[in-house]
Scaffold this motif. Sequence first.
Motif, mmCIF file in Angstrom:
data_model
loop_
_atom_site.group_PDB
_atom_site.id
_atom_site.type_symbol
_atom_site.label_atom_id
_atom_site.label_comp_id
_atom_site.label_asym_id
_atom_site.label_seq_id
_atom_site.Cartn_x
_atom_site.Cartn_y
_atom_site.Cartn_z
ATOM 1 N N THR A 125 9.978 14.286 -31.976
ATOM 2 C CA THR A 125 9.009 13.285 -31.544
ATOM 3 C C THR A 125 9.308 11.978 -32.265
ATOM 4 O O THR A 125 9.506 11.964 -33.483
ATOM 5 C CB THR A 125 7.564 13.735 -31.859
ATOM 6 N N ILE A 126 9.359 10.895 -31.505
ATOM 7 C CA ILE A 126 9.609 9.566 -32.076
ATOM 8 C C ILE A 126 8.281 8.849 -32.284
ATOM 9 O O ILE A 126 7.392 8.882 -31.422
ATOM 10 C CB ILE A 126 10.499 8.717 -31.154
ATOM 11 N N ALA A 127 8.147 8.198 -33.427
ATOM 12 C CA ALA A 127 6.961 7.388 -33.718
ATOM 13 C C ALA A 127 7.433 6.174 -34.518
ATOM 14 O O ALA A 127 7.410 6.176 -35.753
ATOM 15 C CB ALA A 127 5.925 8.188 -34.495
ATOM 16 N N ALA A 128 7.890 5.152 -33.826
ATOM 17 C CA ALA A 128 8.520 4.015 -34.504
ATOM 18 C C ALA A 128 8.491 2.779 -33.602
ATOM 19 O O ALA A 128 8.169 2.863 -32.422
ATOM 20 C CB ALA A 128 9.971 4.349 -34.878
ATOM 21 N N GLY A 129 8.852 1.636 -34.178
ATOM 22 C CA GLY A 129 8.991 0.421 -33.381
ATOM 23 C C GLY A 129 7.704 -0.355 -33.169
ATOM 24 O O GLY A 129 7.542 -1.036 -32.162
ATOM 25 N N HIS A 130 6.798 -0.307 -34.144
ATOM 26 C CA HIS A 130 5.481 -0.933 -33.974
ATOM 27 C C HIS A 130 5.462 -2.420 -34.328
ATOM 28 O O HIS A 130 4.425 -3.068 -34.185
ATOM 29 C CB HIS A 130 4.450 -0.199 -34.829
ATOM 30 N N ALA A 131 6.586 -2.938 -34.802
ATOM 31 C CA ALA A 131 6.716 -4.364 -35.137
ATOM 32 C C ALA A 131 5.581 -4.812 -36.058
ATOM 33 O O ALA A 131 5.310 -4.166 -37.058
ATOM 34 C CB ALA A 131 6.781 -5.204 -33.863
ATOM 35 N N MET A 132 4.898 -5.908 -35.697
ATOM 36 C CA MET A 132 3.866 -6.472 -36.566
ATOM 37 C C MET A 132 2.540 -5.720 -36.487
ATOM 38 O O MET A 132 1.589 -6.061 -37.179
ATOM 39 C CB MET A 132 3.648 -7.945 -36.227
#
Length: 416
Positions: free
Chosen positions: A374-381
């Motif tokens: 499961t991916i949980a990433a890339g939320h930026a600011m």
Amino acid sequence: MGKNCVIIGGGIIGLSSAYYLQKAGHQVTVIDQGSMDSGASYVNAGYLTPSHIIPLAAPGVMKQGIKWMFSSKSPLYIKPRINADFLKWTMAFNNSCSEKNVAKAIPAIRDINLLSRDLYSDIKATENFSFQLEKKGLLMLCQSEHMLEEEGHVLALATKEGLPAHLLSAAEVQQKMPDAKLNIKGAAFYECDQHTTPGEFMGELKTLLQQKGVTLLKQEQVVDFDFSGENIRVVKTASGKTIDADEVILATGAWAGSLNKKLKLNILMQAGKGYRINSETETGITLPSILCEAKVAVTPMNGFTRYAGTMEIAGINHDINKARVDAIAEAVPKYFPEVSISEQEKADAQCGLRPVTPDGLPYIGRTSKWKNLTIAAGHAMMGWSLGPATGLLVSEVINGKKPSLDLGVYNPDRKF
């Protein structure tokens, strides 16, 4: 029956995932290559921001970013470099800077922000935490009529989405903060937003997780995996540790590059560096405020004021760019004429890396490559704002439950 869940990444996303997974009865191990006391989860502005409905990838941003490349103090700096991953990301980001992307992103950003904001309150009440959580809203301070007009357009979109907000005159803002001298034309005020002191929440959450039996492995770098068919079965670290895994959650944020290659994932993401300056000087600033033209956030935290800002896409590093720290410090007295930041406070500035996707939306969910990843990433600011909601969604995916939100828009396999 509980599963062995291995979370790679010990920031707000990883720890929030651990929180909800252990509540569901799973055995959880969190692995982080750092000491779990620094980085973007600790140096952010502390905002819970349903108001931030416009993604980073919006019309005109790429064009403006090119202009800002020539200024070391610009709010957004994209360092040009010959790197295949960077070039692919840049092309995808440019393609995403469209009205279509904004229209897709607005309801998705609104919904996950509102869910996450309310989960912070739920966690505080359920676990009897004491971290600062204040429901004072957010001011978007404008020094020009042009910026006030632009913020008015965004506010109109927000109110259309059901978010309580309205425009204020300079005098009305002054009434809200009588002890802070202001130099502005007016502001957009979002009643829906809240703020926190990040270090407080992270400290309480880590303590709770350890009390609940979650294993936190610090200073451990994941370097490889063992596979069985379409499943990841063992996570290996540089020190020689091997951790059996029924489920793997990749929450490494900006550091995901080498692991993506090990897992043969085609995930586009770049590190966006942000800076913060802390000051214990009394300012009279009692409401979280964004200095719109300068793109600087000002947050009255527990015992100090935090000034945070910039998005520097220049690769993986924690080098402090003095010019960018100076830009934050120089912006503040333009809006608050009686506030100044000392040389020592600037010297003590810290930075954190935020993972940025091409379309400004995070990756949350399964990939087609591995059945138990499961991916949980890339939320930026918005990583801080979206932490608890992402953790809940991760647990729902692993538990086989219907997610609280439609995950289609966050699909890690989506094309740009």
